[in-house]
Structure formats: C-alpha cells, structure tokens
Design an enzyme around this catalytic site. Structure first.
Site, PDB file in Angstrom:
ATOM      1  CE  LYS A 205      58.684  46.138  50.983  1.00 40.64           C
ATOM      2  NZ  LYS A 205      58.149  47.495  51.077  1.00 40.64           N
ATOM      3  NE  ARG A 215      62.934  50.851  44.932  1.00 45.44           N
ATOM      4  CZ  ARG A 215      63.907  50.033  45.343  1.00 45.44           C
ATOM      5  NH1 ARG A 215      65.087  50.110  44.792  1.00 45.44           N
ATOM      6  NH2 ARG A 215      63.694  49.169  46.311  1.00 45.44           N
ATOM      7  CD  GLU A 242      60.560  40.767  60.929  1.00 41.92           C
ATOM      8  OE1 GLU A 242      59.577  41.273  61.497  1.00 41.92           O
ATOM      9  OE2 GLU A 242      61.660  41.347  60.836  1.00 41.92           O
ATOM     10  CE  LYS A 257      56.259  44.603  48.369  1.00 44.45           C
ATOM     11  NZ  LYS A 257      56.004  45.949  48.816  1.00 44.45           N
ATOM     12  CB  SER A 283      56.606  46.274  40.257  1.00 42.85           C
ATOM     13  OG  SER A 283      57.825  46.243  40.976  1.00 42.85           O
TER      14      SER A 283
HETATM   15  C1  PBG Z   1      57.421  50.495  50.136  1.00 43.75           C
HETATM   16  C2  PBG Z   1      56.914  49.550  49.107  1.00 43.75           C
HETATM   17  C3  PBG Z   1      57.627  48.996  48.030  1.00 43.75           C
HETATM   18  C4  PBG Z   1      56.725  48.186  47.348  1.00 43.75           C
HETATM   19  C5  PBG Z   1      55.511  48.256  48.020  1.00 43.75           C
HETATM   20  N1  PBG Z   1      55.651  49.086  49.119  1.00 43.75           N
HETATM   21  C6  PBG Z   1      59.005  49.273  47.560  1.00 43.75           C
HETATM   22  C7  PBG Z   1      60.157  48.783  48.332  1.00 43.75           C
HETATM   23  O1  PBG Z   1      60.053  48.286  49.435  1.00 43.75           O
HETATM   24  O2  PBG Z   1      61.282  48.940  47.831  1.00 43.75           O
HETATM   25  C8  PBG Z   1      57.035  47.378  46.122  1.00 43.75           C
HETATM   26  C9  PBG Z   1      55.824  46.875  45.382  1.00 43.75           C
HETATM   27  C10 PBG Z   1      56.129  46.352  44.020  1.00 43.75           C
HETATM   28  O3  PBG Z   1      57.304  46.187  43.623  1.00 43.75           O
HETATM   29  O4  PBG Z   1      55.160  46.073  43.300  1.00 43.75           O
HETATM   30  N2  PBG Z   1      56.544  51.595  50.279  1.00 43.75           N
END
Ligand code: PBG
Length: 335
Positions: A205, A215, A242, A257, A283
């Site tokens: 990630k 957010r 990882e 991701k 997102s």
């Molecule tokens: C953390 C989490 C995030 C996303 C999924 N799980 C936010 C981050 O790590 O800042 C982002 C998913 C998206 O942008 O669609 N709980």
C-alpha cells in the site's frame, strides 16, 4: 526472383489483424476476462445517518445509512459480486480509536447488519485500520513524541480483529501498514478459536495522492501524511518484499494499492505470490474518470471497462472498485 516477388514475399505476411476482425473473433481470443465474482465493492456507512449522504469528491458514491447499506449489499449479492468491503465513519473519535473495538461501533454494527442481510452469499470484508476512528487520523496510535507506535498499534489491531470476527466478518482487510500486522492478527484470531476468519493483507500500500477523495468519504481528520508507514511510490522491490512478508505471516490474500499507477508492482507480486493477488482501484482513480466523463472529455463506460481490464491483465485475481455494481451489470450483457 524479380523485385515484385521479393516484395510480396516480405510484408505483410503476418497479419495479426485477422484476429481483430469481428466482435465474435475478438471475444474468442480475448486473454483476459472480468467477471462479477472478481469484483469487490467498497462501501461507507455513516454512524447515525438518516439519509444517504453524497460524497462530493466521488460522484455516484454515498455514505450509507444502516438501511441503505443493507439494500445495497442485497443488490450486490443479487448481481453476483464477489464481496463488499466496509468502512465505518464514526461520529466520535479519540486518540485510541475506541470506536474500532466497540462492539456497538459503527463498523461492527454495520458488519452484523450486512451478515444478517446476505449471510455468506457475499464475502463480507471490513477495513481493519484505526484511521477512521482516531481523532488525529493516523492508522495507529501515537507515542509520546507523536510518532505512530507500531507495536502498540498491533495490540489495537488484535482487539479490533476479534471484534470484527465477532461481528461476523469473513475477511479482514488489514490496511494500516504496520510491520507484523498480519502475523499479530492471525495469532490473535487463532488463539481465540477463529481460524475460520481470513486475512487480506494490503501488502503493498503506497503513500498515494490518489486516496484524496477517500478523505472526504470517511471525513478524515488527518493532518500531515502517512509516509512513515505506507510505501514510497518510488519503490517496486519494497512492494514485493512486503507481499512476501505478509504471505510468510499467514496472509490468505495480498493486495496492491493503488492499482493503475502500480501495475508493475502488481505484475511483480503476481509473479511470485502463492496466494491470490488483488488490487484496489482507489478513490482518486474513480474520481478522475468520473470528472473527465462529466466534462465530456472521455467516454465513461469504455474508460471504466478498460481501467478494470488493465488491472486484471496486469495480474489481479480480483479488483476492489467503486464501479463494481455498475460494471457487473454491464458484464451480464452479451456484447
Ligand atoms: C485506510 C484506508 C485508506 C484507503 C483505504 N483504506 C486511506 C489511506 O490509507 O489514506 C483509501 C481507499 C481509496 O482511496 O479509495 N483505512
């Protein structure tokens, strides 16, 4: 040999276009398929909400009420999706992220609702991370110096995992990027007799700007960034490392991701993984296409289809995407 013969013996003798001649031919030789069962729909549920609340930065997505969440997961099951991934948006936050481990917290309540609605017709998944529940917005608890405290956070994750398992989650999505989180959660589950609950490791990630619209979706309170725990976008090897670590710690599935900007990492992980590899089309990837389509700059449906196909082609066995329901509907049409 005359010049004319030499010319005809040259090109184009090889004609790849033959296999692109008709829709039926193209369909028959397509190497990559996307099916509804390979799609997971992320969903947000807002504590105490009376009406679904549109997320402005993600046109078409909402923060659900308990009722609209139930209706949507029922639809997801009827459409044959692989699963749903739930995110809770609590009304109150604190330093420890207490809402995450409260059996009556928004996410655990939503899990019970969803399991009551669909049983095991869908793989019911929960985000296992503290960022929605902490007042500082970080994915873990902080030490005296304000740094994210890895091992103290693992204790919170263990408790959170047991609460989510108790609430009925089938698969826990560990997205916090703490070292050792997969092993810690696996041990806690097994020790509690919950070896039936599976672990999805957000293994690679990256600290990405493409989480921006999320957010708003979770009303994040984060100030600063997550670069001291999420991966540096510059590094591919670290992503593979990882994934290997998470598999060694007992991950049932590993994930990369975001998806689109990290297809090389996805392919590299897929090449070495002995467990399924998923990708999260995040997102920002969603909102960019929606914004361009709304402006008439891009054709919406083919852009969506191509974006998910590309992620599958790069090696994802399944894809988390906010378009899961709509895309699954299209996939049922004969083309
Ligand atoms: C953390 C989490 C995030 C996303 C999924 N799980 C936010 C981050 O790590 O800042 C982002 C998913 C998206 O942008 O669609 N709980």
């Amino acid at each position: 040999m005359t010049d004319a013969q030499a010319g005809s013996a040259q090109f184009p003798q090889v004609r790849p276009r033959r296999l692109r001649s008709t829709p039926a031919m193209r369909r028959l030789v397509a190497e990559t398929q996307v099916s509804p069962a390979q799609l997971v729909l992320p969903l947000f549920v807002l504590e105490g909400a009376r009406e679904p609340t549109p997320i402005a930065a993600m046109p078409g997505q909402v923060q659900h009420t308990r009722d609209s969440l139930r209706a949507t997961v029922a639809q997801a099951a009827a459409t044959g999706l692989g699963g749903v991934m739930l995110f809770g948006v609590p009304l109150r936050r604190d330093a420890e992220g207490s809402g995450a481990t409260d059996p009556d917290g928004v996410l655990n309540t939503a899990l019970r609702d969803v399991v009551a609605e669909v049983g095991d017709a869908l793989v019911v998944q929960a985000d296992l991370c503290l960022d929605e529940f902490t007042d500082h917005g970080h994915c873990g608890v902080l030490d005296g110096a304000g740094r994210v405290d890895n091992d103290a956070t693992l204790d919170r994750y263990r408790t959170m995992a047991l609460a989510q398992a108790e609430a009925g989650a089938h698969l826990l999505g560990l997205s916090g990027m703490m070292d050792g989180q997969v092993g810690a959660v696996r041990q806690a589950l097994d020790a509690a007799g919950r070896d039936d609950v599976a672990v999805l490791a957000y293994a690679a990630k990256y600290a990405s700007a493409f989480y921006g619209p999320f957010r708003e979706a979770v009303a994040s309170t984060l100030v600063g960034n997550r670069r001291s725990y999420q991966l540096d976008p510059a590094n591919r090897r670290d992503g593979v490392r990882e994934a290997r670590l998470d598999i060694a710690e007992g991950a049932d599935v590993v994930m990369v991701k975001p998806a689109s900007g990290y297809l090389d990492v996805l392919a590299a992980v897929a090449a070495v993984s002995e467990v399924p590899v998923w990708a999260y089309q995040v997102s920002g990837e969603y909102s960019m296409v929606e914004a361009a389509a709304a402006n008439g700059w891009i054709e919406r449906r083919p852009a969506i289809e191509e974006s998910v196909l590309g992620i599958r082609r790069a090696g994802a066995d399944a894809v988390l995407t906010y378009w899961a329901l709509e895309l699954a509907g299209w996939l049922r049409e004969v083309r």
